[in-house]
Design a protein around this motif. Sequence first.
Motif, mmCIF file in Angstrom:
data_model
loop_
_atom_site.group_PDB
_atom_site.id
_atom_site.type_symbol
_atom_site.label_atom_id
_atom_site.label_comp_id
_atom_site.label_asym_id
_atom_site.label_seq_id
_atom_site.Cartn_x
_atom_site.Cartn_y
_atom_site.Cartn_z
ATOM 1 N N LYS A 179 1.373 -3.771 15.822
ATOM 2 C CA LYS A 179 0.188 -2.896 15.894
ATOM 3 C C LYS A 179 -0.130 -2.295 14.533
ATOM 4 C CE LYS A 179 -1.027 1.548 18.088
ATOM 5 N NZ LYS A 179 -0.393 2.608 17.279
ATOM 6 N N GLY A 191 -3.318 -7.489 10.149
ATOM 7 C CA GLY A 191 -3.539 -8.674 10.985
ATOM 8 C C GLY A 191 -4.995 -9.110 10.968
ATOM 9 N N SER A 195 -3.025 -9.298 16.790
ATOM 10 C CA SER A 195 -2.194 -8.117 16.559
ATOM 11 C C SER A 195 -1.846 -7.515 17.910
ATOM 12 C CB SER A 195 -2.944 -7.082 15.714
ATOM 13 O OG SER A 195 -3.296 -7.646 14.470
ATOM 14 N N ILE A 231 -7.296 -7.682 17.682
ATOM 15 C CA ILE A 231 -6.253 -6.656 17.599
ATOM 16 C C ILE A 231 -6.054 -6.036 18.986
ATOM 17 C CG2 ILE A 231 -6.886 -6.204 15.189
ATOM 18 C CD1 ILE A 231 -7.843 -3.383 16.120
ATOM 19 N N PHE A 273 1.101 -10.335 14.848
ATOM 20 C CA PHE A 273 1.380 -9.137 14.056
ATOM 21 C C PHE A 273 1.743 -7.989 14.994
ATOM 22 C CE2 PHE A 273 -1.545 -11.704 11.670
ATOM 23 C CZ PHE A 273 -1.151 -11.576 10.351
#
Lengths: 331, 268
Positions: free
Chosen positions: B124, B135, B183, B148, B122
């Motif tokens: 941000k 994400g 992410s 992430i 993904f």
Amino acid sequence: MANQGTLVVALTQRGRLLPSTYELLTCGRAIADAAKEPLAAVVLGAKASQFAPDLIARGAEKVFVVEHPALENFNDELHAKAVGGVVAKEGLARVLVPGSVAGKSLAARLSVALKAGLAADASQVHLNSSGLKAERGQYSGNIVSEVEFRSPVQIATVSPMAYPRAEAQAGRTGQTVAVPFEPGPARIEFVSYQPEESSEVDLTAAERIVSGGRGLGTAEGFKLIREFAQSIGAAVGASRAVVDSGWIAYRHQVGLTGKSVRPKLYVACGISGQIQHLAGMSSSGTIVAINTDAACPMMEIASISVVGDLNELIPLIVAEIKKRKGAPAAA
Amino acid sequence: MPLNIIVCVKNTPTTNNVGVDSATGKVKSAGLTYAMNPFDEYAVEEAVRLKERVPGSTATALSAGPESSEGVVRDAIARGCDGAAFVSAADLDVNNPFATSYALAQAIKKLNEQKPVNVVLFGKNSSDGNSGVVGAEVAAWLDWPGIISVKKIDSIDEKSATVWRMMEDGTDVIKTSLPACLSTVKEINEPRLPSLKGKMAAKKAAVPKWTLADLGIKPEDLSGALSAAVVARSSPPPSRPAGVRVEGASAAEKARKLVDLLIERKLI
């Protein structure tokens, strides 16, 4: 019975409490007062219990301590399991989470686990007669949206610096509850941590920032920004243009593709104020702009503006500050 | 072993400078043009780089939104993805991350049944909704690990990956089992532009299309459980109060007056 009560999630990172926890306590205190309910906090970490007295002194009436070696470093599944367990067992309604990398990752996981509405990066969270409301920016802050919740449990991550930090008050008392935690098999394993090489202030948590842009003329000119920042205990920021030119490292970049900041004082030196830069700092408390161009966007939005040459003005300003304030202020 | 990589992308307005209809409190969408969310370009580039790193791997782009946004997955093919899938959902509020992540997760389940997925990438956050949680929420819906703020995928095989997570105070190195959702942040790479060959492939590609019903999502889910948090109304940001200009006959006088003001307002 309907869920009730507000919970502040106190995350530890590298064995320390995130400073934004105190901001959440301010936000949570106001919500708890409006709801006429006590304010609770949950603190997580390998050695978390040591923080309970501080959280109580700053406004939490009940502190849940989830202490386990597996919670030393952030792991979205384990942290969500620990917080989710407390929320479910206590039947809590509102959960405030720091708007940090770990906080956001945790809040997303928690939202799905508890089927709870989530407002990310809220700049304000308050309770009114129709329930909890969160304000958050969309389109890089060009619009402000009010989020309302329809789920029994409601979560918001709160942007760093959106609220003042709650102060410790002598005489406050509260209850500390140790929560047993069984991490179970982990799918994520923490390998190592590499600290930022510089000891400079974290931009997103800074109360004062001095930023430099193209108007400084040369990479050498950036020294002035560091001196200015040092004289008032500020973090150093920069526009994208000077980061792209290699005058300063990317981690100092403020704006759409850099960091979003909201210090009490933002001093923009030689930054014209392109929309991408403004998106990252226009929520700052007081904006001071220093620029030769009196009509550029930054000068237009500034709370205080000074027209003039940076190379001439900054040394004079720093000298004046030293004269008036003495030694540099602590960050 | 080759990897089966999915990359999620979103079609977003090409400008952030949008207005709000003061009567409805909704964003004025008339006249807006759309393209791939700029942050997703990094995720697509990373998917293509992984494919290049691990021979035989495939990268599939996935998006959910109104029929008019199908072009965004073709753009991902132009940027090097092998194929795409698209969830055509006019009723889906693409700025409701909870509902969007659920629809994407259901689509990923479908893809995973066809061929086991190893990693889902993904961007941000989206340039319009700005939440940055889709994400991590997809990971939660799938009950897969989620990380992430990934700035580097250090090593990867079909079972596990070691990634660098950019934190406020440095970098965490983390090993995760796969499948997982990652992410990315823009430090991860420098996206390439679509190639001519890619653009040709994008034009010709047969993109499977699913409706929400195909994914088992009912209209009452969208208006009910998946609307746990909704935007009630939007408005322009409050305008900043008018500022003051520091005047002075000399630079020294201006410097002195500025410092006076900063001390007076207790800012320094």
